[in-house]
Design an enzyme around this catalytic site. Structure first.
Site, PDB file in Angstrom:
ATOM      1  N   LYS A   5       0.850  -1.209   0.000  1.00  8.34           N
ATOM      2  CA  LYS A   5       0.000   0.000   0.000  1.00  8.34           C
ATOM      3  C   LYS A   5       0.877   1.248   0.000  1.00  8.34           C
ATOM      4  CE  LYS A   5      -1.772   1.557   4.018  1.00  8.34           C
ATOM      5  NZ  LYS A   5      -1.401   2.955   4.301  1.00  8.34           N
ATOM      6  N   ASN A   6       1.936   1.264   0.812  1.00 12.39           N
ATOM      7  CA  ASN A   6       2.720   2.495   0.980  1.00 12.39           C
ATOM      8  C   ASN A   6       3.748   2.719  -0.130  1.00 12.39           C
ATOM      9  OD1 ASN A   6       1.139   2.933   3.156  1.00 12.39           O
ATOM     10  ND2 ASN A   6       2.672   2.370   4.679  1.00 12.39           N
ATOM     11  N   ARG A  48      -5.091  10.985   3.892  1.00 14.41           N
ATOM     12  CA  ARG A  48      -3.937  11.896   4.035  1.00 14.41           C
ATOM     13  C   ARG A  48      -2.987  11.787   2.838  1.00 14.41           C
ATOM     14  NH1 ARG A  48      -0.327  11.712   6.447  1.00 14.41           N
ATOM     15  NH2 ARG A  48      -0.076  13.828   7.190  1.00 14.41           N
ATOM     16  N   CYS A  60      -5.217  12.042  12.158  1.00 12.40           N
ATOM     17  CA  CYS A  60      -6.032  10.825  12.220  1.00 12.40           C
ATOM     18  C   CYS A  60      -5.855  10.257  13.621  1.00 12.40           C
ATOM     19  CB  CYS A  60      -5.587   9.834  11.143  1.00 12.40           C
ATOM     20  SG  CYS A  60      -3.943   9.213  11.426  1.00 12.40           S
ATOM     21  N   ARG A  95      -0.150  14.414  12.564  1.00 10.99           N
ATOM     22  CA  ARG A  95       0.322  14.252  11.179  1.00 10.99           C
ATOM     23  C   ARG A  95       0.611  15.579  10.470  1.00 10.99           C
ATOM     24  NH1 ARG A  95      -1.357   8.867   9.694  1.00 10.99           N
ATOM     25  NH2 ARG A  95       0.327   8.963   8.162  1.00 10.99           N
ATOM     26  N   PRO A  96       1.453  16.436  11.000  1.00  9.16           N
ATOM     27  CA  PRO A  96       1.756  17.716  10.333  1.00  9.16           C
ATOM     28  C   PRO A  96       2.458  17.490   8.994  1.00  9.16           C
ATOM     29  CG  PRO A  96       3.290  17.323  12.118  1.00  9.16           C
ATOM     30  CD  PRO A  96       2.251  16.238  12.209  1.00  9.16           C
ATOM     31  N   ILE A  97       2.471  18.530   8.142  1.00 11.95           N
ATOM     32  CA  ILE A  97       3.172  18.417   6.846  1.00 11.95           C
ATOM     33  C   ILE A  97       4.164  19.562   6.676  1.00 11.95           C
ATOM     34  CG2 ILE A  97       1.441  17.060   5.597  1.00 11.95           C
ATOM     35  CD1 ILE A  97       0.195  19.654   4.608  1.00 11.95           C
ATOM     36  N   ASP A  98       4.666  20.083   7.802  1.00  9.72           N
ATOM     37  CA  ASP A  98       5.615  21.199   7.753  1.00  9.72           C
ATOM     38  C   ASP A  98       6.903  20.853   6.998  1.00  9.72           C
ATOM     39  OD1 ASP A  98       5.828  19.464  10.076  1.00  9.72           O
ATOM     40  OD2 ASP A  98       7.562  20.653  10.617  1.00  9.72           O
ATOM     41  N   LEU A  99       7.353  19.606   7.086  1.00 11.81           N
ATOM     42  CA  LEU A  99       8.615  19.236   6.406  1.00 11.81           C
ATOM     43  C   LEU A  99       8.420  19.200   4.887  1.00 11.81           C
ATOM     44  CD1 LEU A  99       9.888  16.435   8.829  1.00 11.81           C
ATOM     45  CD2 LEU A  99      10.442  18.883   8.839  1.00 11.81           C
ATOM     46  N   ASP A 113       4.339   0.596  11.921  1.00 11.08           N
ATOM     47  CA  ASP A 113       3.112  -0.021  11.398  1.00 11.08           C
ATOM     48  C   ASP A 113       2.912  -1.451  11.903  1.00 11.08           C
ATOM     49  OD1 ASP A 113       3.280   1.602   8.130  1.00 11.08           O
ATOM     50  OD2 ASP A 113       2.694   2.308  10.115  1.00 11.08           O
ATOM     51  N   ARG A 128      -8.692  -0.682   4.421  1.00 10.94           N
ATOM     52  CA  ARG A 128      -7.871   0.373   3.797  1.00 10.94           C
ATOM     53  C   ARG A 128      -6.523  -0.191   3.374  1.00 10.94           C
ATOM     54  NH1 ARG A 128      -7.034   5.846   6.764  1.00 10.94           N
ATOM     55  NH2 ARG A 128      -5.824   6.014   4.863  1.00 10.94           N
TER      56      ARG A 128
END
Ligand code: EPZ
Length: 434
Positions: free
Chosen positions: A39-40, A111, A135, A140-144, A323, A415
């Site tokens: 999946k990833n 996401r 979630c 789960r920030p996306i600053d990077l 995971d 999922r």
């Protein structure tokens, strides 16, 4: 993933949204299973198909039939792509992709929609998205992601909760990630392949899925080197074209099945996997007393008396993966002695502990640590999945528990696991979806 599209997608697959798994515990598993594509790997690679500047199809093999794949399909189709899925193969044509705005309900459903930032900025020079949101496992920030893109010349501003990003001229640069974020590494790779000049990403994530993305991008004509190490070097090219590509097997699904065998004291073999992707997991399971035989493309759990492991710390690859923390916790509930798990990657990834305690486990959570006191047996009960890996952990516990376990919230499990009950039934588990 909120209920909205999730249910719609699930209903598209002809399944009722309130489905449950019923598990009769205590049965041993036997036989062998193969594992579908990761999946990833699939999600960033599906997003990267937008980078194809030609008219021809991208063909992806070994694609699992999971909910996240259907959501990503909807996102690509909403941008103007033609996407077909049949027999674990995706055919994607992006020649008509001209929209740079992703609908809010699609962004917040999954996401991984954030993976479209790099490719759309590279292809169209702009993107309009809403924040993907947190979630159940963390904020789960996306600053990077933003920091790296801005270093490449992307202008990012926020307007009424939406992100408006434009890349008048995307150019290569040297980036040092504060943390080896998987998603940030992948987004920046996908922006850099069509940028002007060279990009170096230091402190990059080293997961096998990053290597898979590199190989896919290079199959389209990109020049990416170094995936799997902490330094990626990318030379921007003028355009990328079509390719056919087979994604790697899912190491997290493989690890989940190994633990299903271990928790039920069964003998089970997994075929067509890349066993080296599970080195840290196999080492920790052996420390817990599980006997495992490995070849290059198979792993066999023989059996073993489970014993506690003093410390298990999740960290970025090649350490023990976050995971598989929940499935490993389920296994350790039956290991003699006291185990301690430290979840270093996500700040709130222990919600499965309370559900496991409903099955007679003895787990105490303190911040980033969980202390697991081994018990002699688990007892069936009604429990709820709070995210896909927590759901997998509850299945494992239900397989080992005495009596009947009912698991709700199984859309989360769908999922990331392709009809998990069918695989488990194949090797003798008494699990049904109702
Ligand atoms: C990917 O998520 C996976 N998802 C996750 O799998 C996996 O748990 C995670 O990598 C770690 O291996 C996909 O690949 C689709 P990160 P991602 O960026 O990219 C912080 C599953 O169960 N961070 O490496 O979101 C973040 O808060 C899912 O299949 C920032 O602070 O993971 C977290 O604490 C769950 N700023 C840590 O880094 C950022 O800009 C790891 O996140 C990005 C991340």
């Amino acid at each position: 993933m909120k209920s909205g599209l999730l249910e719609e997608t699930a209903v598209n697959r002809g399944e009722d949204k309130m489905e449950r798994f019923i598990i009769e515990g205590g049965t041993k598993l036997e036989g062998s299973l193969s594992v579908k594509g990761a999946k990833n790997s699939m999600l960033p690679i599906m997003a990267a198909s937008v980078l194809n500047c030609g008219q021809e199809d991208i063909v992806l093999h070994n694609i699992p039939d999971i909910l996240d794949m259907h959501v990503m399909m909807k996102i690509l189709q909403s941008l103007g792509a033609k996407v077909n899925f049949k027999d674990n193969t995706l055919v994607i044509n992006v020649k008509d992709v001209d929209s740079y705005s992703i609908a809010d309900e699609l962004m917040t459903e999954m996401r991984s929609s954030i993976f479209l930032m790099g490719p759309l900025l590279a292809r169209l020079g702009k993107i309009r998205v809403t924040y993907p949101g947190g979630c159940s496992i963390g904020e789960r920030p996306i600053d990077l992601h933003f920091k790296g893109l801005e270093a490449m010349g992307v202008k990012i501003r926020e307007e009424k909760g939406h992100i408006l990003a434009s890349a008048p001229d995307l150019r290569g640069t040297e980036i040092h990630l504060d943390y080896p974020s998987v998603g940030a590494t992948e987004n920046l790779m996908m922006a850099a392949v069509l940028a002007k000049g060279k990009t170096v990403i230091n402190n990059a994530a080293r997961e096998p899925e990053i290597v898979d993305l590199q190989n896919f991008l290079n199959a389209m004509g990109a020049q990416v080197r170094g995936a799997g190490t902490e330094t990626l070097r990318i030379m921007g090219v003028k355009e990328l074209g079509k390719c056919k590509y087979r994604i790697i097997p899912d190491r997290i699904v493989a690890g989940t099945y190994l633990m299903a065998a271990a928790i039920t004291g069964s003998r089970l073999s997994l075929k067509d996997i890349i066993s080296s992707h599970l080195d840290a997991v196999v080492a920790k399971m052996r420390e817990a007393g599980v006997l495992i035989e490995a070849t290059e493309d198979s792993l066999e759990v023989i059996n073993g008396e489970l014993k506690a492991v003093e410390t298990l710390r999740t960290l970025p690859y090649p350490s023990f993966p976050t995971d598989l923390q929940a499935p490993m916790m389920a296994l350790l509930t039956l290991a003699k002695g006291t185990s301690i798990i430290t979840e270093s990657v996500f700040e709130a990834r222990f919600k499965h502990a309370a559900e496991l305690n409903r099955l007679n486990a003895k787990i105490l959570v303190e911040g980033r640590n969980a202390v697991i006191e081994g018990v002699n047996k688990l007892k069936g009960a009604d429990v709820e999945a709070t995210d896909l890996r927590a759901g997998a952990a509850l299945i494992l516990a239900g397989l080992a528990a005495e009596g009947t376990t009912v698991i709700t919230g199984i859309k989360y499990i769908d999922r990331g696991y392709e009809y998990i009950e069918k695989d488990l039934q194949k090797v003798g588990a008494r699990i049904t979806r109702i």
